[in-house]
Design an enzyme around this catalytic site. Structure first.
Site, PDB file in Angstrom:
ATOM      1  N   HIS A   1       0.087  -1.274   4.585  1.00 31.95           N
ATOM      2  CA  HIS A   1       0.289   0.131   4.944  1.00 31.95           C
ATOM      3  C   HIS A   1       1.774   0.498   4.918  1.00 31.95           C
ATOM      4  O   HIS A   1       2.134   1.601   5.331  1.00 31.95           O
ATOM      5  CB  HIS A   1      -0.277   0.409   6.334  1.00 31.95           C
ATOM      6  CG  HIS A   1      -1.747   0.177   6.448  1.00 31.95           C
ATOM      7  ND1 HIS A   1      -2.651   0.717   5.553  1.00 31.95           N
ATOM      8  CD2 HIS A   1      -2.484  -0.536   7.347  1.00 31.95           C
ATOM      9  CE1 HIS A   1      -3.872   0.343   5.895  1.00 31.95           C
ATOM     10  NE2 HIS A   1      -3.794  -0.409   6.971  1.00 31.95           N
TER      11      HIS A   1
ATOM     12  N   LEU B   1     -21.185  -1.662  -0.127  1.00 29.32           N
ATOM     13  CA  LEU B   1     -20.071  -0.867   0.389  1.00 29.32           C
ATOM     14  C   LEU B   1     -20.525   0.369   1.164  1.00 29.32           C
ATOM     15  O   LEU B   1     -19.686   1.176   1.561  1.00 29.32           O
ATOM     16  CB  LEU B   1     -19.160  -0.434  -0.765  1.00 29.32           C
ATOM     17  CG  LEU B   1     -18.440  -1.566  -1.509  1.00 29.32           C
ATOM     18  CD1 LEU B   1     -17.837  -1.038  -2.806  1.00 29.32           C
ATOM     19  CD2 LEU B   1     -17.370  -2.207  -0.645  1.00 29.32           C
TER      20      LEU B   1
ATOM     21  N   PHE C   1     -14.044  -0.320  14.820  1.00 26.62           N
ATOM     22  CA  PHE C   1     -13.008  -0.248  13.789  1.00 26.62           C
ATOM     23  C   PHE C   1     -13.490   0.615  12.622  1.00 26.62           C
ATOM     24  O   PHE C   1     -12.773   1.474  12.123  1.00 26.62           O
ATOM     25  CB  PHE C   1     -12.657  -1.661  13.315  1.00 26.62           C
ATOM     26  CG  PHE C   1     -11.693  -1.699  12.166  1.00 26.62           C
ATOM     27  CD1 PHE C   1     -10.382  -1.272  12.331  1.00 26.62           C
ATOM     28  CD2 PHE C   1     -12.092  -2.156  10.917  1.00 26.62           C
ATOM     29  CE1 PHE C   1      -9.476  -1.298  11.271  1.00 26.62           C
ATOM     30  CE2 PHE C   1     -11.198  -2.190   9.859  1.00 26.62           C
ATOM     31  CZ  PHE C   1      -9.895  -1.770  10.037  1.00 26.62           C
TER      32      PHE C   1
ATOM     33  N   SER D   1      -8.998   9.569  12.776  1.00 27.04           N
ATOM     34  CA  SER D   1      -9.343   8.155  12.663  1.00 27.04           C
ATOM     35  C   SER D   1      -8.199   7.260  13.156  1.00 27.04           C
ATOM     36  O   SER D   1      -8.434   6.241  13.812  1.00 27.04           O
ATOM     37  CB  SER D   1      -9.675   7.825  11.206  1.00 27.04           C
ATOM     38  OG  SER D   1     -10.089   6.487  11.081  1.00 27.04           O
TER      39      SER D   1
ATOM     40  N   ARG E   1      -6.048  10.234   1.926  1.00 25.89           N
ATOM     41  CA  ARG E   1      -7.148  10.916   2.609  1.00 25.89           C
ATOM     42  C   ARG E   1      -6.641  12.215   3.217  1.00 25.89           C
ATOM     43  O   ARG E   1      -5.461  12.317   3.579  1.00 25.89           O
ATOM     44  CB  ARG E   1      -7.711  10.003   3.700  1.00 25.89           C
ATOM     45  CG  ARG E   1      -8.940  10.527   4.421  1.00 25.89           C
ATOM     46  CD  ARG E   1      -9.394   9.545   5.488  1.00 25.89           C
ATOM     47  NE  ARG E   1     -10.656   9.938   6.095  1.00 25.89           N
ATOM     48  CZ  ARG E   1     -11.257   9.292   7.094  1.00 25.89           C
ATOM     49  NH1 ARG E   1     -10.695   8.190   7.591  1.00 25.89           N
ATOM     50  NH2 ARG E   1     -12.394   9.713   7.591  1.00 25.89           N
TER      51      ARG E   1
END
Length: 348
Positions: A159, A277, A311, A189, A181
């Site tokens: 990240h 997924l 999570f 989130s 996003r």
């Protein structure tokens, strides 16, 4: 602001040492001071929960001081594949797809914890608060060591913004898949993630949002992070994805990623990946849902408690509507409009 006003080259941020033009300046750190210090200590419930990294003015847990220089100096390999994003944009989802494509859809091997086979580069720093660091190192090892010692081909997640990544990213040019996003959903989130992983108090949503809008949450400015890769999206080694596109048509994006990675994939395999997924599958999968890590560090009952999110939480587009007041949503809309003005970047 136009994206061209943001960082277009890592050397704009990692400036040269004025006494030696061939030597990039090293990182420096300082404790957060002033009103932000008080707010952050109230939210995170302990002192010096975050430090500030320069250049870039990035807030990050203090353990980054132990790995920041090592990350800059890390050797990058031509056959690496990196998944990079601002936090909470679908990177765990994307990394699972990327790892499976790169490992011939070995679903059996994917039962091992994702961090061990496709590690988050800075994970040791993120888990460096007082209660977690020794438990993390004892059970999982130093994340930079893990990446450095992995056999090729490596699948790595991070990240970190562009200018805190290894210097060799600029010259070796491994495959990079960047995930972005809508920042309204992302911020919701991220708030829940910080409550879960960083023990942030769970009654501070609007305060967290205001910090995020001022680039005072971990990983710093959302826009600088995104535009550093948006401006490079036409480079042949970079694929820029959007979370909303993956939610809208996962089969299409599976094929898109496979094509970028040079993999041939059958329709049958696309369907197998789509099922694997799916949100329900991912949320229950202990290899990716952080359950083993949280259980090891904080006990078996830590995740799933009534006041604590999972999570992998909801996986919805537009969930911000359930959290933001009209006034806060308007503030976000103006912030988004101001930052994408004059660019061709947009979010659903």
């Amino acid at each position: 602001m136009a994206s061209t006003a943001l960082i277009s080259n890592r050397n704009d941020v990692l400036a040269k040492d004025p006494e030696d033009d061939s030597k990039p300046r090293r990182l420096t750190y300082k404790n957060v001071e002033g009103p932000d210090k008080e707010i952050l200590e109230k939210l995170y419930l302990y002192k010096n929960a975050l430090i500030e990294v320069f250049p870039g003015s990035i807030l990050i847990p203090p353990g980054f001081k132990e790995v920041g220089e090592r990350i800059l100096d890390l050797k990058v390999r031509q056959d690496d594949t990196w998944v990079i994003s601002y936090p909470r944009t679908g990177s765990t989802w994307t990394q699972e797809l990327v790892w499976l494509l790169g490992n011939n859809l070995n679903f059996e091997a994917a039962e091992s914890i994702q961090h061990q086979r496709a590690p988050l580069l800075e994970m040791s720093a993120l888990m460096s608060n007082e209660g977690d660091i020794m438990g993390f190192l004892d059970n999982f090892g130093n994340s930079v060591d893990i990446v450095d010692n992995m056999p090729s081909p490596r699948f790595i997640k991070t990240h970190l913004p562009w200018h805190l990544l290894p210097r060799q990213m600029e010259t070796v040019k491994p495959k990079i898949i960047y995930v972005a996003r809508n920042p309204k959903d992302m911020c919701v989130s991220y708030y829940h993630y910080c409550c879960l992983v960083h023990r942030m108090t769970g009654n501070s949503f609007e305060e967290f949002c205001n910090l995020f809008l001022r680039s005072r949450t971990p990983m710093g400015s959302f826009w600088e992070h995104v535009f550093q890769f948006w401006e490079r999206r036409h480079e042949p080694n970079i694929l820029f994805l959007k979370y909303e596109d993956m939610k809208r048509d996962l089969q299409k994006e599976i094929k898109n990623v496979a094509n970028f990675m040079g993999m041939k994939i059958s329709e049958e395999d696309v369907l197998r990946l789509e099922e694997y997924l799916s949100f329900g599958s991912m949320q229950k999968n202990p290899a990716v849902n952080l359950q083993p890590l949280m259980s090891t560090l904080r006990g078996n009952d830590y995740m799933g408690a009534q006041d604590r999110p999972n999570f992998i939480r909801k996986g919805k587009v537009g969930d911000w509507k359930n959290y933001m007041t009209p006034e806060l949503a308007t503030k976000f809309d103006k912030w988004i409009a101001d930052n994408i003005h004059g660019t061709d970047l947009s979010f659903d």
